[in-house]
Write an enzyme that holds these catalytic residues in place. Sequence first.
Site, mmCIF file in Angstrom:
data_model
loop_
_atom_site.group_PDB
_atom_site.id
_atom_site.type_symbol
_atom_site.label_atom_id
_atom_site.label_comp_id
_atom_site.label_asym_id
_atom_site.label_seq_id
_atom_site.Cartn_x
_atom_site.Cartn_y
_atom_site.Cartn_z
ATOM 1 N N CYS A 1 0.828 -1.219 0.000
ATOM 2 C CA CYS A 1 0.000 0.000 0.000
ATOM 3 C C CYS A 1 0.855 1.258 0.000
ATOM 4 O O CYS A 1 0.677 2.140 -0.832
ATOM 5 C CB CYS A 1 -0.936 0.005 1.198
ATOM 6 S SG CYS A 1 -2.185 -1.272 1.073
ATOM 7 N N HIS A 2 1.766 1.365 0.966
ATOM 8 C CA HIS A 2 2.533 2.603 1.082
ATOM 9 C C HIS A 2 4.019 2.360 1.230
ATOM 10 O O HIS A 2 4.760 3.236 1.662
ATOM 11 C CB HIS A 2 2.006 3.445 2.235
ATOM 12 C CG HIS A 2 0.532 3.672 2.155
ATOM 13 N ND1 HIS A 2 -0.364 2.888 2.821
ATOM 14 C CD2 HIS A 2 -0.198 4.547 1.434
ATOM 15 C CE1 HIS A 2 -1.591 3.271 2.524
ATOM 16 N NE2 HIS A 2 -1.533 4.270 1.685
ATOM 17 N N GLY A 3 4.453 1.112 0.914
ATOM 18 C CA GLY A 3 5.884 0.853 0.813
ATOM 19 C C GLY A 3 6.631 0.730 2.128
ATOM 20 O O GLY A 3 7.742 1.233 2.248
#
Lengths: 174, 416
Positions: free
Chosen positions: A138-140
């Site tokens: 999703c956001h690394g």
Amino acid sequence: MATQAQHSTTRRDFIFVATGSVAAVGAAATVWPLINQMNPDASTLALASIEFDVSAIPEGQSVTIMWRGLPVFVRHRTPAEIEEAKAVPLSDLKDPATDEQRTKEGHEQWLIMIANCTHLGCVPVGDAGDFDGWFCPCHGSHYDTAGRIRKGPAPTNLVLPPYEFLSDTLVQIG
Amino acid sequence: MSEHSTYTPGNGVEKWLDERLPIIRFSKEHLMDFPTPKNLNYWWTFGAILVMCLGIQIVTGIILAMHYTPHVSMAFDSVEHIRRDVNGGRMIQAFHAVGASMFFAAVYIHIFRGMYFGSYKAPREILWILGVLIFVLMMATAFMGYVLPWGQMSGWAATVITNIFAAIPVIGTPLLELLRGGFSVGNPTLNRFFSLHYLLPFVIAAVVALHIWALHVPGNNNPTGVDVKDSRDTLPFHPYYTMKDAFGMVLFLIPFVWFAFFAPDILGHPDNYIQFSSTVTPAHIVPEWYFLPFYAILRAIDFNILFIDSKLGGVIFFGGSIVILFFLPWLDTSKVRSGNFRPMFKWFYWLFVINFVALTYLGAAPAEGIYVVLAKICTAYYFIHFLIVLPLLSRIETPRPLPTSISESVLSKSHA
């Protein structure tokens, strides 16, 4: 009389304030159940504890099980993964925790964690990321082989649920 | 602006009604005779277009609720049932889903029109604030509506967005469980989102009424930004602007129905046609396009700021990017409203628009490599525009001379 009323607190003022206070408490007491109904209900809370047999998981693999509606990773770690996690100096960690703190003594090969990324709750992908652990698409956020946050926006390590080993292979979560 | 009304009750019944509930007088004053600047361009038709969008969403939504089942085991199938079995359901569902995107497209144009022409400046601050409030309510409504089909994107959007509240110190986790009604997103979450998704459009309609009320006190802004001085500057709303707005609506409906007829799913994600599973997150989780700029800001903060951790930091910047809009009337202190007469503002306005489009692009890009750096730069510029550029421009810029009145500017244009 008019000037006296402006300067002193009368019995009537007291009655006004007291009545208003009682009304405010009454209103709050009425509103609370209307909000509290949104909290987890009895049927949700009833699913608080589970038992799981880990013996079927081969070394180097993991399964995802459900506990209180949350996915939980159970990983059978290889000796190499354990070594890698132990070799990391605490100063490299955003949320410092030793590998021993992440597992139960005598069961270091079993890593049991709530499978929601501590950033915004996505389920990270296993055997991925820059630290051979988990990677959240999703956001690394990157987690290492002990589920500790190493890189990305997540603030803390993957959360450990309360659990204990009832025998060598049977674990109780919750 | 009742002084502009020419209403005299036509017969005995109207007179009787007028003395008891002057609803015909009110409608005539505000929907027909209302004095409207004569130079409004097509950017001004988006107010009426947005009213139409809200109407379409409410009508199609009420119909969909007649066939939809808000339960985790049936929600996904009931949406497919609407699309396949219900008479005309395929089109009604398409209009509702596409309608959400079109609603946001129109509201972004409406907001950026207001920003360019300084429609937020005195005496229209409350009008602007109510508009931002409507935008926030729209985002909440659209988010909860997106959860209802219970696909993979639905469930993970619900998970990620409710998790934003968990970043709040101390009360975060209890608040998260209160919002979800459980430890994870599940049936209680779906049920309450359905209830609130049905409620909020009517709250929006009420705030729209206040928004129009706040508009009808000072009257419309206009492309010159110059105040209305006398009756030569205005035209009655009907028929001049009812017809112009109607034509704007027709033009707007062309892409609307094109999407609904020929590409109803193109604005969505294929992953949302897989039923929600709480154990597998899709590889690329992206919100709907209209949330992308704010989503890019949310994830741009991947570093701790002093004692604020990266998660809370992201949430603060995400919230701040919307909250800052409420303060716009006091950040831009230039007395000149219209960007047409502000030579420097004009450039920075378009830079802001480009930056906003860039944030939209970056919100959809994977969170890696150059995209992460660019997202940080664009996030920084978003705030710099409001907090540094606008206050500074108000002080150093020399605006071009303004026309003395709306009618003068209209006449000089026709000679040129």
